[in-house]
Write an enzyme that holds these catalytic residues in place. Structure first.
Site, PDB file in Angstrom:
ATOM      1  CD  GLU A 157      -2.990   0.992   2.286  1.00 41.25           C
ATOM      2  OE1 GLU A 157      -3.731   1.971   2.525  1.00 41.25           O
ATOM      3  OE2 GLU A 157      -3.112  -0.112   2.865  1.00 41.25           O
ATOM      4  CB  VAL A 158       0.540   4.467   0.015  1.00 43.74           C
ATOM      5  CG1 VAL A 158       0.876   5.913  -0.366  1.00 43.74           C
ATOM      6  CG2 VAL A 158      -0.959   4.329   0.115  1.00 43.74           C
TER       7      VAL A 158
END
EC number: 2.1.2.11
Length: 264
Positions: free
Chosen positions: A160-161
């Site tokens: 994630e990210v």
């Protein structure tokens, strides 16, 4: 011929061959729509998966329930929880708890998806809700976390990210199925929340999310229609316009005469 639900073996064979699609769904309507749209993978609340009609609505979705680890408990609690999810036809489980917990489930042949990069439940360790892996040192820590998940027996990980270059380099070097949430197309699947795709809220929209519809605007329109309908109903009652004969039952006059005589 109806679509076939993916297996873990299928997804491993597809690694590097094509991008899979993944959604977070929270309602039966969203799950049914995801199935009809040909989505490959969904993250689902356990209570949705456990509904007896879930697989009728979503027979082809590779379904992965998950809960915050502090809501489940110890490694033993997780194993019991995972067994219950598999009994309800889960295809894998999501777990952001310790490697010990992931290994405990993997040792029981439970397909487990871990989490690297920005992990919301552990965001305090990486500075809050922001990108992770922007320096060489922090990127290498993500790589080490992926290797640790491999060793624990996980089948995949949400990433994630994380910078797209970092995510791609890691995905190319691991057998894990890498699920990208804001980490670019160099992974094995793209992952978004259904409510973001549908534009179902007016709050903060993550940078990595793409809005395809304006459900919030439709919800607002429907709310105004509710208010208008309720107001018209109130006015009709107050003016005597409702109920009229078409909405009520009338008694035969002779029977009514007999009834009145009985009343005295």
């Amino acid at each position: 011929m109806p679509a076939k639900r993916l297996t873990v073996a299928d997804m491993r064979a597809l690694k590097g061959e094509r991008q899979l699609t993944m959604l977070r769904v929270t309602t039966m309507e969203e799950a049914e729509a995801a199935d009809a749209a040909g989505i490959d993978i969904v993250s689902v609340p356990p209570e949705l998966l456990c509904r007896p009609d879930y697989r009728d609505a979503a027979p082809t979705l590779f379904s992965m329930p998950g809960e915050n680890y502090y809501d489940i408990g110890t490694s033993d609690d997780f194993v019991r929880w995972a067994f219950r999810m598999l009994q309800h036809d889960a295809d894998a489980v999501y777990c952001s708890a310790s490697l010990k917990t992931i290994k405990a489930m993997a040792d029981e042949a439970v397909p487990v998806i871990g989490h690297v990069g920005l992990i919301p439940s552990r965001r305090t360790w990486t500075g809050g809700f922001k990108a992770v892996g922007k320096t060489a040192d922090s990127a290498f820590k993500i790589w080490e976390a992926v290797q640790a998940l491999e060793a624990a027996g996980a089948i995949g990980a949400e990433i994630e990210v994380v910078p797209v270059e970092v995510a791609q380099a890691i995905s190319e070097r691991t057998p894990l199925i890498m699920l990208s949430m804001g980490a670019g197309a160099g992974c094995d699947a793209q992952y978004l929340f259904a409510e973001d795709i549908l534009g179902a809220h007016r709050g903060h929209m993550p940078r990595h999310s793409k809005v395809y519809r304006d459900f919030a605007g439709e919800f607002e329109r429907l709310q105004q229609e509710r208010i208008a309908a309720f107001s018209e109903y109130r006015t009709d009652v107050e003016t005597g316009a409702f109920p009229t004969d078409s909405y009520v039952l009338r008694m035969d006059p002779d029977e009514m005469t007999k009834f009145r005589s009985k009343l005295g």
